[in-house]
Design a protein around this motif. Structure first.
Motif, mmCIF file in Angstrom:
data_model
loop_
_atom_site.group_PDB
_atom_site.id
_atom_site.type_symbol
_atom_site.label_atom_id
_atom_site.label_comp_id
_atom_site.label_asym_id
_atom_site.label_seq_id
_atom_site.Cartn_x
_atom_site.Cartn_y
_atom_site.Cartn_z
ATOM 1 N N UNK A 1 0.737 -1.222 -0.114
ATOM 2 C CA UNK A 1 0.002 -0.030 0.011
ATOM 3 C C UNK A 1 0.852 1.254 0.042
ATOM 4 N N UNK A 2 1.916 1.420 1.078
ATOM 5 C CA UNK A 2 2.597 2.699 0.904
ATOM 6 C C UNK A 2 2.986 2.947 -0.540
ATOM 7 N N UNK A 3 3.800 2.063 -1.175
ATOM 8 C CA UNK A 3 4.422 2.134 -2.373
ATOM 9 C C UNK A 3 3.203 2.553 -3.439
ATOM 10 N N UNK B 1 0.427 3.880 -2.939
ATOM 11 C CA UNK B 1 0.025 5.322 -2.863
ATOM 12 C C UNK B 1 0.959 5.994 -3.536
ATOM 13 N N UNK B 2 2.240 5.746 -3.302
ATOM 14 C CA UNK B 2 3.520 6.760 -3.646
ATOM 15 C C UNK B 2 3.204 6.881 -5.359
ATOM 16 N N UNK C 1 0.344 8.806 -6.512
ATOM 17 C CA UNK C 1 0.104 9.968 -6.148
ATOM 18 C C UNK C 1 1.461 10.777 -7.179
ATOM 19 N N UNK D 1 -4.112 16.825 -2.069
ATOM 20 C CA UNK D 1 -4.780 17.398 -0.875
ATOM 21 C C UNK D 1 -6.207 17.284 -0.920
ATOM 22 N N UNK D 2 -6.998 16.711 -1.839
ATOM 23 C CA UNK D 2 -8.336 16.593 -1.515
ATOM 24 C C UNK D 2 -8.571 15.208 -1.107
ATOM 25 N N UNK D 3 -7.559 14.087 -0.958
ATOM 26 C CA UNK D 3 -7.988 12.883 -0.310
ATOM 27 C C UNK D 3 -7.212 11.807 -1.105
ATOM 28 N N UNK D 4 -7.606 10.913 -0.487
ATOM 29 C CA UNK D 4 -6.895 9.437 -0.980
ATOM 30 C C UNK D 4 -7.391 8.934 -2.129
ATOM 31 N N UNK E 1 8.951 8.967 2.302
ATOM 32 C CA UNK E 1 7.605 8.673 1.833
ATOM 33 C C UNK E 1 6.789 8.708 2.903
ATOM 34 N N UNK F 1 3.134 10.437 3.808
ATOM 35 C CA UNK F 1 2.214 9.960 3.913
ATOM 36 C C UNK F 1 1.499 10.278 5.233
ATOM 37 N N UNK G 1 -3.867 17.151 5.321
ATOM 38 C CA UNK G 1 -4.403 16.305 4.277
ATOM 39 C C UNK G 1 -3.718 15.324 3.815
ATOM 40 N N UNK H 1 -2.232 11.090 3.128
ATOM 41 C CA UNK H 1 -2.938 9.755 2.804
ATOM 42 C C UNK H 1 -3.531 9.031 4.103
ATOM 43 N N UNK I 1 -6.319 10.662 5.785
ATOM 44 C CA UNK I 1 -7.720 10.542 4.867
ATOM 45 C C UNK I 1 -8.163 9.343 5.079
ATOM 46 N N UNK J 1 -11.587 8.128 6.536
ATOM 47 C CA UNK J 1 -12.449 7.049 5.742
ATOM 48 C C UNK J 1 -13.013 6.055 6.644
ATOM 49 N N UNK K 1 8.165 -2.796 10.062
ATOM 50 C CA UNK K 1 7.600 -3.014 8.942
ATOM 51 C C UNK K 1 8.701 -3.444 8.142
#
Lengths: 284, 322
Positions: free
Chosen positions: A32-34, A36-37, A40, A49-52, B130, B134, B139, B141, B144, B148, B175
């Motif tokens: 997940x972190x990667x 999202x990276x 993004x 900035x408006x969300x995930x 990173x 995050x 705002x 991730x 958010x 959610x 991790x």
């Protein structure tokens, strides 16, 4: 009897379900972190900035342009990292194999003491010598040179230890003797007869040495102060500076670029890497 | 290998010479130099004559007794290490028990191992930056995601709070390393004599009993190995705290390595103080390595030697008897 067996199967199935849920959750946590990276890296700052979001957007090229218009130069960092990691890996595996060979094949005074000594110094942390190392290199005018990041790899105790174990298990002295009878010199025998035997061990150690050098931050950060000498991990620190303050998309883009080569290597070689970890002696 | 006529033993020296030379120049000399600097008044960018202090141990004394930052860095390093190692070893053991259980036979193990190990191979500095992005406020991730999922109602400023900042650093370490520990432990279990497990199965032991009575005791050495290498690694923790928050907020993620780097290379150029701190760290690592060395020593060889000595003694005694 049938009922007991059925109960056992049911509880086994419940156990199995729990195990799969946990394993899948942990896998997601790794990805997940990667994910999202990477996503993004393709989104604009207002979008981020408006969300995930887990789906890519269309601003990849804009982010890349913004990223490259400032002092972040991934190509330069990539090549610097490649030169340092490449040459230090070569030094590490070749000279470690040679030292291990000296320990296994020749009977010389002090051999046992030398091996004990190698085991003792295996764990010296880089930080323990950093100040003296820096001052020494400063006096030699070797700061901002790649040499102090490459040459120390010649003495890699952990790799010598691993190679010695491997040679003890695989090398037969008869082979060396046969080569001698054929009139080969000692260094020729090592290069042409012994090195090929050691290829599996060399490959494993080379992967880990390369990745460790590639990821190393501490020593390069101390020694390299000129921007065009920066390695990728130092480049990454530029992303946190003021220059990219609100360009979130570009920051993610820069991070993605530094991770991409590692992802390619990892998914190509993961089988060997996992096997190598299992063999132990790799932990930094 | 000694033969009549030609002696090859000189090649032993020749072939290990590069190693010895590189070690002397790039490791031993710098360590000794660092130790000497620790006793001097070396500071500042401009080189000037340096002197051994009137009270040679002044730098060490100052660090241990008067330097709040240094002591904070030691306790932070310990705290972050404990917060990462305990969950790491527990999860790694749990996964090891699952993956090596013969009755359950988890499918897709190869893929799971590849994915769980993955974070370990990625550049730590990239991961630090990173995670900084995050967890950004208001705002980011993670904020958010938490909103959610309903965990939080208003954004949390993770990076300004000392506890969450430390927690995140410990989490990143956890991790990145639990997959590695898991693979080492699984390899350890594979090395246990299968007859032990068969005997347990015949005696009707269940999964728990097998794990706690057979697997765990057999893994003792490997777990100690993990413990010590992880402690030495934890002592050197640098990339993540350095690039995550530069040791902040309010020194909460300042580790010993970040402290040393900060003293020497970030404006104050207190080389003597940094060197003294390095030496304290070196002594700690040396003690741990000594433990590891003792643990990993060739037990069979030691036993053989002992047995041989006994035989020799017996032989001597018999000889004397005659």
């Amino acid at each position: 009897m049938a009922k007991i067996q059925k109960d056992a199967t049911v509880s086994l199935n419940i156990n199995k379900t729990i195990i799969y849920i946990v394993c899948i959750a942990l896998s997601l946590l790794s990805i997940l972190p990667f994910w999202i990276m990477f996503v993004n890296a393709t989104r604009s700052t207002p979008e981020i900035q408006s969300g995930l979001s887990l789906l890519p957007s269309t601003h990849m090229m804009t982010n890349l342009d913004v990223l490259l218009s400032k002092s972040f130069d991934p190509l330069k960092g990539f090549f610097n990292s490649l030169i340092i990691s490449g040459f230090s890996t070569l030094c590490a595996v070749y000279f470690s194999s040679l030292t291990a060979y000296a320990l296994v094949v020749y009977n010389w005074r002090g051999r046992q003491a030398f091996f004990t000594f190698i085991m003792l110094v295996m764990m010296i942390p880089a930080q323990a010598s950093a100040i003296g190392f820096y001052k020494f290199m400063y006096q030699l005018h070797w700061t901002n040179s790649f040499l102090p990041l490459i040459l120390p790899a010649i003495a890699a105790p952990a790799i010598v230890f691993f190679m010695r174990q491997y040679l003890l298990a695989t090398l037969s002295i008869e082979m060396v003797e046969a080569s001698r009878i054929d009139g080969a010199g000692e260094i020729y025998t090592f290069n042409r007869i012994v090195m090929p035997i050691m290829i599996p061990a060399i490959a494993t150690q080379a992967i880990f040495a390369f990745v460790a050098n590639w990821n190393n931050l501490f020593m390069p950060l101390i020694l390299l102060t000129e921007k065009d000498k920066y390695t990728l991990p130092i480049m990454v620190s530029l992303l946190k500076g003021d220059i990219y303050k609100t360009e979130f998309g570009s920051i993610y883009m820069g991070l993605s670029l530094t991770v991409l080569p590692l992802f390619v290597i990892y998914f190509l070689l993961s089988r060997y890497i996992i096997a190598g970890v299992a063999l132990g002696g790799v932990k930094e | 290998m000694r033969r009549k006529g030609v002696s090859y033993s000189k090649f032993g020296y020749i072939f290990s010479f590069p190693f010895i030379l590189a070690f002397l120049v790039f490791s031993l000399y710098p360590v000794l130099y660092t130790a000497v600097i620790g006793f001097t008044d070396m500071k500042g960018v401009i080189p000037k004559p340096i002197h051994i202090l009137d009270h040679p141990f002044q730098n060490f004394k100052d660090l241990i007794f008067d330097n709040v930052s240094f002591r904070t860095s030691l306790s932070n390093t310990a705290l972050i290490w404990i917060a990462n190692f305990i969950p790491q070893i527990v999860l790694a053991l749990l996964l090891t028990a699952w993956f090596t259980n013969r009755r359950i036979k988890v499918r897709g193990q190869g893929a799971f191992k590849v994915l769980l190990y993955m974070p370990n191979i990625i550049t730590a500095s990239t991961i630090a930056v990173l995670f900084n992005s995050l967890f950004s406020y208001p705002m980011g991730p993670v904020n958010s995601l938490f909103e959610m999922l309903g965990f939080t109602h208003s954004p949390v400023n993770f990076l300004q709070d000392k506890t969450t900042a430390q927690g995140i650093v410990a989490f990143i370490q956890f991790w990145m390393w639990y997959g590695n520990t898991m693979i080492i432990l699984i390899a350890g279990v594979m090395g246990i004599n299968p007859a032990l497990f068969e005997a347990a199965a015949i005696d009707g032991a269940n999964g728990f009993q097998t794990f706690f009575r057979i697997t765990l005791p057999s893994l003792k050495t490997i777990m100690l190995y993990t413990l010590i290498t992880s402690t030495i690694g934890g002592l050197q923790l640098f990339d993540i705290p350095q690039l995550f928050l530069y040791g902040g907020p309010d020194d909460a993620t300042l580790t010993t390595s970040v402290f040393i780097y900060g003293q020497a290379f970030k404006g104050s150029y207190m080389f003597n103080r940094a060197a003294a701190a390095s030496m304290i760290m070196f002594v700690m690592a040396a003690i741990l390595s000594g433990l590891l060395f003792y643990l990993m020593r060739d037990r069979d060889a030691a036993r053989l030697k002992k047995a041989q000595m006994k035989i020799d003694k017996a032989a001597q005694a018999t000889a004397r008897g005659i």
